[in-house]
Write an enzyme that holds these catalytic residues in place. Sequence first.
Site, PDB file in Angstrom:
ATOM      1  N   PRO A  17      35.064  19.024  55.446  1.00 14.91           N
ATOM      2  CG  PRO A  17      34.670  21.166  56.463  1.00 14.91           C
ATOM      3  CD  PRO A  17      34.314  20.191  56.283  1.00 14.91           C
ATOM      4  CE1 TYR A  77      45.413  15.474  57.763  1.00 18.07           C
ATOM      5  CE2 TYR A  77      47.503  16.256  57.450  1.00 18.07           C
ATOM      6  CZ  TYR A  77      46.274  16.357  57.773  1.00 18.07           C
ATOM      7  OH  TYR A  77      46.169  17.397  58.791  1.00 18.07           O
ATOM      8  CE  LYS A  85      42.558  14.240  51.220  1.00 18.74           C
ATOM      9  NZ  LYS A  85      44.107  14.482  51.347  1.00 18.74           N
TER      10      LYS A  85
HETATM   11  C1  LIG Z   1      34.950  26.289  56.918  1.00 13.60           C
HETATM   12  C2  LIG Z   1      35.501  25.531  55.754  1.00 13.60           C
HETATM   13  C3  LIG Z   1      36.989  25.090  55.925  1.00 13.60           C
HETATM   14  C4  LIG Z   1      37.609  24.684  54.822  1.00 13.60           C
HETATM   15  N1  LIG Z   1      38.722  24.011  54.614  1.00 13.60           N
HETATM   16  C5  LIG Z   1      39.484  23.455  53.545  1.00 13.60           C
HETATM   17  C6  LIG Z   1      40.715  23.192  53.499  1.00 13.60           C
HETATM   18  O1  LIG Z   1      41.400  23.366  54.443  1.00 13.60           O
HETATM   19  N2  LIG Z   1      41.111  22.566  52.250  1.00 13.60           N
HETATM   20  C7  LIG Z   1      40.240  22.427  51.305  1.00 13.60           C
HETATM   21  O2  LIG Z   1      40.846  21.587  50.244  1.00 13.60           O
HETATM   22  N3  LIG Z   1      38.887  22.473  51.283  1.00 13.60           N
HETATM   23  C8  LIG Z   1      38.504  23.236  52.533  1.00 13.60           C
HETATM   24  N4  LIG Z   1      37.227  23.412  52.512  1.00 13.60           N
HETATM   25  C9  LIG Z   1      36.354  23.249  51.250  1.00 13.60           C
HETATM   26  C10 LIG Z   1      36.640  24.272  50.287  1.00 13.60           C
HETATM   27  O3  LIG Z   1      36.584  25.530  50.760  1.00 13.60           O
HETATM   28  C11 LIG Z   1      35.551  24.048  49.016  1.00 13.60           C
HETATM   29  O4  LIG Z   1      35.731  22.584  48.551  1.00 13.60           O
HETATM   30  C12 LIG Z   1      35.814  24.897  47.805  1.00 13.60           C
HETATM   31  O5  LIG Z   1      35.664  26.413  48.108  1.00 13.60           O
HETATM   32  C13 LIG Z   1      35.316  24.530  46.654  1.00 13.60           C
HETATM   33  O6  LIG Z   1      35.541  25.306  45.467  1.00 13.60           O
HETATM   34  P1  LIG Z   1      34.455  25.498  44.528  1.00 13.60           P
HETATM   35  O7  LIG Z   1      35.103  26.603  43.522  1.00 13.60           O
HETATM   36  O8  LIG Z   1      34.028  24.249  44.019  1.00 13.60           O
HETATM   37  O9  LIG Z   1      33.033  25.883  45.207  1.00 13.60           O
HETATM   38  P2  LIG Z   1      32.927  27.269  45.894  1.00 13.60           P
HETATM   39  O10 LIG Z   1      34.211  27.851  46.518  1.00 13.60           O
HETATM   40  O11 LIG Z   1      31.686  27.028  46.812  1.00 13.60           O
HETATM   41  O12 LIG Z   1      32.485  28.423  44.830  1.00 13.60           O
HETATM   42  C14 LIG Z   1      31.411  28.422  44.152  1.00 13.60           C
HETATM   43  C15 LIG Z   1      30.897  29.776  43.679  1.00 13.60           C
HETATM   44  O13 LIG Z   1      29.700  29.775  42.847  1.00 13.60           O
HETATM   45  C16 LIG Z   1      29.008  30.762  43.452  1.00 13.60           C
HETATM   46  N5  LIG Z   1      27.466  30.537  43.040  1.00 13.60           N
HETATM   47  C17 LIG Z   1      26.815  29.761  43.884  1.00 13.60           C
HETATM   48  N6  LIG Z   1      25.413  29.675  43.333  1.00 13.60           N
HETATM   49  C18 LIG Z   1      25.458  30.528  42.092  1.00 13.60           C
HETATM   50  C19 LIG Z   1      24.531  30.814  41.171  1.00 13.60           C
HETATM   51  N7  LIG Z   1      23.275  30.416  41.220  1.00 13.60           N
HETATM   52  N8  LIG Z   1      24.742  31.641  40.250  1.00 13.60           N
HETATM   53  C20 LIG Z   1      26.134  31.998  40.084  1.00 13.60           C
HETATM   54  N9  LIG Z   1      26.960  31.712  40.889  1.00 13.60           N
HETATM   55  C21 LIG Z   1      26.784  31.073  42.018  1.00 13.60           C
HETATM   56  C22 LIG Z   1      29.356  31.057  44.944  1.00 13.60           C
HETATM   57  O14 LIG Z   1      28.945  32.313  45.314  1.00 13.60           O
HETATM   58  C23 LIG Z   1      30.758  30.715  44.736  1.00 13.60           C
HETATM   59  O15 LIG Z   1      31.453  31.812  44.709  1.00 13.60           O
HETATM   60  C24 LIG Z   1      36.326  24.061  53.413  1.00 13.60           C
HETATM   61  C25 LIG Z   1      35.354  24.674  53.598  1.00 13.60           C
HETATM   62  C26 LIG Z   1      34.828  25.316  54.542  1.00 13.60           C
HETATM   63  C27 LIG Z   1      33.310  25.772  54.721  1.00 13.60           C
END
Ligand SMILES: Cc1cc2nc3c(=O)[nH]c(=O)nc-3n(C[C@H](O)[C@H](O)[C@H](O)COP(=O)(O)OP(=O)(O)OC[C@H]3O[C@@H](n4cnc5c(N)ncnc54)[C@H](O)[C@@H]3O)c2cc1C
Length: 396
Positions: free
Chosen positions: A298, A393, A302
């Site tokens: 994080p 950024y 990104k």
């Molecule tokens: C503390 C923290 C702060 C952050 N701050 C930032 C920020 O300021 N800006 C930024 O761009 N990014 C930030 N990030 C990163 C960002 O949150 C993630 O990159 C983003 O959530 C990715 O989205 P996604 O949909 O790919 O995955 P996720 O949000 O992880 O969603 C994946 C989903 O799949 C579900 N899932 C998992 N396994 C299974 C399964 N087997 N069957 C069915 N469902 C399943 C999960 O429950 C989840 O709901 C941060 C992350 C953290 C942890």
Amino acid sequence: MPEPATISDTAVLVLGAGPAGLVLANLLCAAGVECVVLERRSRAHVEQRARAGFLSPRSVALLREHGLDQGLSRLGKRHDRCEFRSAAGRLELRYSELGSRKTHTVYPQQLLVTDLIAELGRRGGEIRFDTAVRSLGGLDSARPWVRAEDAVLREQRYAARYIAGCDGARGVARTAVPVVPAVRDHGITWLALLARAPACSDSVVYGVHGAGFAGQMPRSPDITRYYLQCDPGTDVEEWDEDRIWNALDERLLAGQFGAPARGPIIERSLVRLRSEILDPIQHGRLFLAGDAATSISPSAAKGANLAIAEAAILADALGAAVRTGDEAGLRSYSERCLPLIRQAQEFSHWMIDLLHPPAGDDPEAAYQRVLRRARLDSLSTSASHRHYFADNYVGI
Ligand SMILES: Cc1cc2nc3c(=O)[nH]c(=O)nc-3n(C[C@H](O)[C@H](O)[C@H](O)COP(=O)(O)OP(=O)(O)OC[C@H]3O[C@@H](n4cnc5c(N)ncnc54)[C@H](O)[C@@H]3O)c2cc1C
């Protein structure tokens, strides 16, 4: 074990209801492409899971273009500067005046996820919560499938023409792409905190300190995210509120530049900084997006932005394939996404390096600290470096 009956056979199965899966499903529904989203957690859980907050201009434009910006346009806050505090002093970078003069929009991820779920419902989309995907198969066939379990551990089988793996860094989909990922374990752990307290300034603050990194990221007028670098083996319970606030005061140089307002810590978790890149991010009829395709620390905000960008590219490609049978967009999906992923990873890595100078008295650590100091000096004295920083950024 008898094969469970297929309970749904749709055009696109979307695994995961995070930003990637929900943006993708909304765009598919708007394009008239049938899809079903499978999500392991409950609706309440995903709507309350606080994570990202900083949206890039590209993400905001994309959400707006597709009518997914109702909450964001009302409650999102423009954010245009960040600040480094270190032994070299305080360096503020107002990136709205640098490079391509763009700004972030601060909008907590859980609110975005809530909006996207509501909008998907309005568009007639289906999400099956409490449904955990266990395995995938038939990816080279015309009808790939997924096996899942519902909340009472009943086994279910879903089939589709295409599968979108948006189930995050620890999901199942990425394990079905037979490639060895490029990995970097940065050997760094952050305590990620949410405090019910206003930020000490309305800017992101990065504290580069001998005792370890500290960061402040405003989220809303009364909620602030903080990060504290901690020992990789630390136990969250060892960090009581006094220890947290004292460490933040020390590392954010509160004596010189103002102390964060204290308030109750409402959430604490550990984030291990680990980066991983798959190439390609597809296999047969499975396509990965978001954290499933690349885990990124994080440090440069990104992850959510990459997830949204990839979801939009994938929605276009899947839409064309389902509606017209034209799979050209799907064939080039990885090629289109990987330059964005590489660029985001490179900048995040640069930030990690800058923010975590090694501690210790050995000559190598001292040398590394000199290099970090030179980077901060360069950001302070070189206009071209500042422009470059600003564009990266707020990039993606
Ligand atoms: C503390 C923290 C702060 C952050 N701050 C930032 C920020 O300021 N800006 C930024 O761009 N990014 C930030 N990030 C990163 C960002 O949150 C993630 O990159 C983003 O959530 C990715 O989205 P996604 O949909 O790919 O995955 P996720 O949000 O992880 O969603 C994946 C989903 O799949 C579900 N899932 C998992 N396994 C299974 C399964 N087997 N069957 C069915 N469902 C399943 C999960 O429950 C989840 O709901 C941060 C992350 C953290 C942890």
